[in-house]
Write an enzyme that holds these catalytic residues in place. Sequence first.
Site, mmCIF file in Angstrom:
data_model
loop_
_atom_site.group_PDB
_atom_site.id
_atom_site.type_symbol
_atom_site.label_atom_id
_atom_site.label_comp_id
_atom_site.label_asym_id
_atom_site.label_seq_id
_atom_site.Cartn_x
_atom_site.Cartn_y
_atom_site.Cartn_z
ATOM 1 N N PHE A 24 0.808 -1.551 -0.248
ATOM 2 C CA PHE A 24 0.631 0.008 0.236
ATOM 3 C C PHE A 24 0.496 1.465 -0.569
ATOM 4 C CE2 PHE A 24 -1.837 3.609 1.962
ATOM 5 C CZ PHE A 24 -3.350 3.189 0.966
ATOM 6 N N ASP A 78 9.226 2.540 1.365
ATOM 7 C CA ASP A 78 8.179 3.239 2.081
ATOM 8 C C ASP A 78 8.375 3.484 4.066
ATOM 9 O OD1 ASP A 78 5.946 4.668 2.919
ATOM 10 O OD2 ASP A 78 4.520 3.641 1.141
ATOM 11 N N LYS A 107 2.903 10.109 8.099
ATOM 12 C CA LYS A 107 1.578 9.138 8.969
ATOM 13 C C LYS A 107 2.305 9.571 11.014
ATOM 14 C CE LYS A 107 -0.995 5.871 7.811
ATOM 15 N NZ LYS A 107 -0.513 5.302 6.714
#
Length: 400
Positions: A138, A223, A252
């Site tokens: 993702f 990532d 995040k």
Amino acid sequence: MDTKEIIAEEQKYILSTYKRPSFVLERGEGMYLFDLEGNKYLDFVGGLAVNALGYGDKEVLAALNSQAEKLIHCSNLFHSIPGVKLAKLLIENSFAEKVFFCNSGTEAIEGALKFARKWASKNHGEGKQEIIAFENSFHGRSYGALSATGQPKYQRGFEPLLPGFRHVKYNDLSAVKAVISPKVCAVLVEPVQGEGGIFPAKPEFLAGLRQLCDQNQALLIFDEIQCGLGRTGNLFAYQTYGVVPDLLTLAKPLAGGLPMGAILLNNKVAEAIQPGDHGATFGGNPLVCQVALTVLNKLIRDQIPQKVQKMSSSLLSKLEQFPQKYSIVEEVRGLGLMIALQLTVPSAPCIEACAKRGLLVCKAGDQVLRLLPPLIVQEEHIDQAVAILGEVFDKQLDSN
Ligand SMILES: *Cc1c(COP(=O)(O)O)cnc(C)c1O
């Protein structure tokens, strides 16, 4: 307005892109959230790995307030102080030699993909544009990030996607060997797959990717939007694995809950990028950077990654007994404070039952229950969470 009224108005006015439980959160304190009716929840979602320092951290609030009074935004047309300090601190504590700031994880991925293709076109001419990414990954929901994402369920109905992406099996080096060539400009990988269900990379997989990238003059992009900034027990997941990427994306937890992303890059890539090549109006504004600086300083000063290692082994050792105890728990896996319980049944009813008992957890795929507690979690919270999970799995057993 009460809970019912808020939820009714939400359904009326907000585009329905999320399924939400039937309570309304109002405030947070440390490891806990409180709803409108005064119910208290132990939070093992952590704002989806965003609230690393929990809720109401005094230093974060002080930074937010004092910077807001001085200067919230002045545009990237001008120099300002907090971004410089933050970039310096990120670089002093990582492989990186330059930093680019943006507003979300998706944007960080988008930028990293653009930088990789720009680097390739500048240094290797036309035709080196392919990007290898992984099944079950993702990376976000914009067209570039969505094209990189290796899960058809996020892509269906949004075609055509961007050309030039290939997806191969995660943790399978021979699958990468079969498709990598000098036409590949970058390999994009999550050191720990998050949304896909919490799958940590094997160390030899990431090391092998580094080697294959070097042999084919391709860039390696990590990532670390979910697994970075302390969550795996080191400040960065690449340090946990001892494999150094060329680019690394963060988002995040970076700015304590304010929207922010960053791309860390080495000089080799940075040299391909010139003024005007990329930008973001809000990217790295003084407010988010000052808050992120405070978060990062605190992670380092308070040795939070080291504490994550301790809390992780405690939580994992307690959960590892679950598959023997509860037949619906098939497997426990994870790294640091990214932990998944693979169930044999849908996770949604278990998540709901946990919330009823005052514990917030989330899913990562239909049969996976995911734990992403704030990194300030302590032994007492772990015991409380393990007890509630145990009760819920016991109950599920009865009802099966
Ligand atoms: C959440 C996430 C993203 C997307 O970040 P947004 O801030 O939601 O755009 C990308 N990659 C990974 C690994 C993520 O967990």
